[in-house]
Structure formats: structure tokens, C-alpha cells
Scaffold this motif. Structure first.
Motif, PDB file in Angstrom:
ATOM      1  N   GLU A 229       0.817  -1.213   0.000  1.00 17.01           N
ATOM      2  CA  GLU A 229       0.000   0.000   0.000  1.00 17.01           C
ATOM      3  C   GLU A 229       0.853   1.266   0.000  1.00 17.01           C
ATOM      4  N   GLU A 230       1.875   1.332   0.836  1.00 17.10           N
ATOM      5  CA  GLU A 230       2.701   2.539   0.899  1.00 17.10           C
ATOM      6  C   GLU A 230       3.491   2.734  -0.401  1.00 17.10           C
ATOM      7  N   ALA A 231       3.989   1.650  -0.949  1.00 17.74           N
ATOM      8  CA  ALA A 231       4.710   1.747  -2.212  1.00 17.74           C
ATOM      9  C   ALA A 231       3.792   2.235  -3.322  1.00 17.74           C
ATOM     10  N   SER A 232       2.559   1.761  -3.304  1.00 20.19           N
ATOM     11  CA  SER A 232       1.584   2.188  -4.305  1.00 20.19           C
ATOM     12  C   SER A 232       1.285   3.675  -4.174  1.00 20.19           C
ATOM     13  N   ALA A 233       1.114   4.127  -2.936  1.00 21.38           N
ATOM     14  CA  ALA A 233       0.764   5.531  -2.695  1.00 21.38           C
ATOM     15  C   ALA A 233       1.869   6.482  -3.134  1.00 21.38           C
ATOM     16  N   LEU A 234       3.112   6.023  -3.104  1.00 20.46           N
ATOM     17  CA  LEU A 234       4.234   6.875  -3.500  1.00 20.46           C
ATOM     18  C   LEU A 234       4.159   7.314  -4.963  1.00 20.46           C
ATOM     19  N   ALA A 251      10.270   0.839  -1.529  1.00 14.99           N
ATOM     20  CA  ALA A 251       9.226   0.720  -0.502  1.00 14.99           C
ATOM     21  C   ALA A 251       8.632  -0.678  -0.491  1.00 14.99           C
ATOM     22  N   ASN A 254      10.899  -2.915   1.364  1.00 17.21           N
ATOM     23  CA  ASN A 254      10.873  -2.668   2.805  1.00 17.21           C
ATOM     24  C   ASN A 254       9.805  -3.473   3.535  1.00 17.21           C
ATOM     25  N   ILE A 255       8.725  -3.838   2.829  1.00 18.33           N
ATOM     26  CA  ILE A 255       7.665  -4.597   3.510  1.00 18.33           C
ATOM     27  C   ILE A 255       7.804  -6.098   3.327  1.00 18.33           C
TER      28      ILE A 255
END
Length: 293
Positions: A229-234, A251, A254-255
Motif C-alpha cells: 500500500e505505501e509503495a503504491s501511494a508513493l 518501498a 521494505n515490507i
């Protein structure tokens, strides 16, 4: 092979009633490419094998450009990639269905079974996640829906409760200037289990220069397939660039929580997450641009 009773269910309600009565000792048979092997090897102990292939709802494959795709839980892979409309709308899903086993397996195995088997390395699950798919579940208390990223809860375990079954998967209609992509790394063609898998879906602006939104998902690097999710939001509202894609790939790394096993080390898998995430994103972007060419 252990003895069990074969039951051919004709309706969703019948299958649900049987599942509710027997609990963990009853299993759904759709394609059977995982279940029969597990039963033969003693990895699944069951009293009833409930065949659902006669139930109309689990065999539905219908696509509408406005409402999207309804994919029954028992629809085999070959029917998906044989449908031109589905291939055009959801290429990332097709990427996965054409690499599951060989032709014979694809004639039986389905996306629904791949999802319910809940392998961390399942090829069909990352495409479902990036395509924002919803799982339609029937049970003793009626019907409910959950996001595909929440369906798998642990290796071999799902969010299905006692008496519940997956009926279908719903995927929204693709947005304008959007495309998806899935790929995996395997050490050799004879090994059909991903060392790492990565899927991406991308929406671009009219000029095909800016990313409006993106979704990234990973396989084989955690106890369940992961929505990054965070990688997508970037990537949201970013110009297409190597820098933006590299940030998203980092990112995603990282997960990742990979293990070392006979297919690869944790370090190798972490590296591959970055490589495959970049390739999946660039592949989806290129597909959008190719459509406009």
C-alpha cells in the motif's frame, strides 16, 4: 488414498449446509488440482468432498465494460485467457493464468481455487489485489464481501469461516488509460512455484506522462500475498520517471518478509522484489502507451 464421501452439490445453499454440518472435515472440490493431491498425500483429512461444479453461480464468467468482471470460483484458467474481452481488460490476470502449471492443469485449475489454497506464492492473488478485486462469500448467515487482499490470513488459511465458501470474484471495470501486469521469477521452467512474484496496476493521465494511481502486490515474500500500500501511494500524482519507480520498488522491498528455503535465500528474494516491482510497473505503463499507439 484416504476414504471420503463424494457429494455433488447443486446449489450454493446446499453446499453451505454441508460445509456447516461437517466443518473442517468437508472440503470444496472445484478444479481439484490442489485438493486431490493434498488428500492423496495425507496433508488433508476429510470425510466429505463437495463438488461445486454443478452450481451455476460458481461457473459464471461475465464481463461488462461498465460494471466489470464476475468470475465464478470454479471457472478454470483456460476460459479466462480464451475470452478476448477479459484479456483486453485485465492483462495482468491473464499473465498469471497462463503460467499456472501446464495446459492440462489450466483446464481444471481456477483463480478461485488458487485463492482458496492460500499459498504465499500463489500467482493469481497479486493480480486480484492490484485489480481491486472483491471476494463474494456465502455462508450460513448469508452473503458477505471482502477485499482480495484480506482473504488470505496465513499459509493455507483464509478468512472463510465455518460453513462458508467462495462463490465468485468481482473485479471493477478498468479505468481509462489503465493496465495491469504480473510476472514471477522461477529458477527453471520445471519449477512452477514462484521465488518471488510481483503485480502492478497503473492509471495514467491523458498525456500518458503522469501516474494518477497505482497498486502493487507481491507473492512469495511473506506468510500471505502482500498489498504494498505505501509503495503504491508513493506513485500517486507523479510524473513517470525512473526515480519514482525506484522509490516504489524500494518501498516494496521494505515490507517484504521473505524466508530462505530450497528455492532461494531471503536476501535474493528481497533483491528480486525490487527488480520485479520495477518490471511490473514499467510493463503496465508500457501497455497503456501501446494501447494509445
Amino acid at each position: 488414498m484416504q476414504e471420503f464421501e463424494y457429494i455433488n452439490a447443486k446449489t450454493v445453499s446446499e453446499a453451505v449446509t454441508l460445509l456447516d454440518e461437517k466443518g473442517d472435515k468437508a472440503r470444496i472440490l472445484a478444479g481439484g488440482t490442489d485438493l486431490i493431491v493434498q488428500a492423496r498425500e495425507g496433508r488433508r483429512t476429510l470425510d466429505w468432498m463437495i463438488d461445486i461444479k454443478s452450481i451455476p453461480e460458481v461457473n459464471e464468467l461475465s464481463y461488462d465494460s461498465n460494471t466489470g468482471l464476475t468470475l465464478g470460483a470454479a471457472v478454470p484458467c483456460y476460459q479466462i485467457y480464451a475470452d478476448d474481452a477479459v484479456c483486453n481488460a485485465y492483462p495482468g490476470l491473464v499473465d498469471a493464468t497462463i503460467i499456472i502449471g501446464g495446459t492440462a492443469i489450466q483446464g481444471r485449475a481456477g483463480v478461485g481455487g488458487n485463492l482458496c489454497n492460500a499459498s504465499p506464492a500463489a500467482d493469481c492473488i497479486p493480480p486480484l489485489i492490484v485489480l481491486n478485486a472483491t471476494c463474494v462469500i456465502a455462508g450460513p448467515n448469508g452473503e458477505r464481501e471482502i477485499p482480495s487482499e484480506d482473504f488470505c490470513t496465513a499459509p493455507g488459511q483464509t478468512a472463510l469461516e465455518k460453513g462458508e465458501m467462495l462463490v465468485s470474484i468481482k473485479i471493477p471495470a478498468p479505468q481509462q488509460n489503465s493496465r495491469s501486469y504480473y510476472l514471477r521469477f522461477i529458477p527453471r521452467n520445471e519449477m512452477d512455484i514462484a521465488v518471488v512474484g510481483a503485480g502492478a496496476a497503473i492509471v495514467l493521465d491523458e498525456a500518458k506522462q503522469r501516474i494518477i494511481s497505482a497498486r502493487i502486490a507481491l507473492a512469495a515474500v511473506a506468510p500471505t500475498p502482500l498489498y504494498a500500500e505505501e509503495a503504491s501511494a508513493l506513485l500517486a500524482d507523479r510524473e513517470i520517471s525512473d526515480t519514482a519507480i525506484d522509490e516504489a520498488a524500494q518501498a516494496a522491498q521494505n515490507i517484504a518478509r521473505p524466508i530462505s528455503d530450497m528455492r532461494g535465500t531471503a536476501e535474493q528474494r528481497t533483491h528480486l522484489v525490487g527488480v520485479l516491482t520495477r518490471r511490473a510497473l514499467n510493463g503496465a505503463i508500457q501497455r497503456v502507451k501501446d494501447d494509445a499507439a
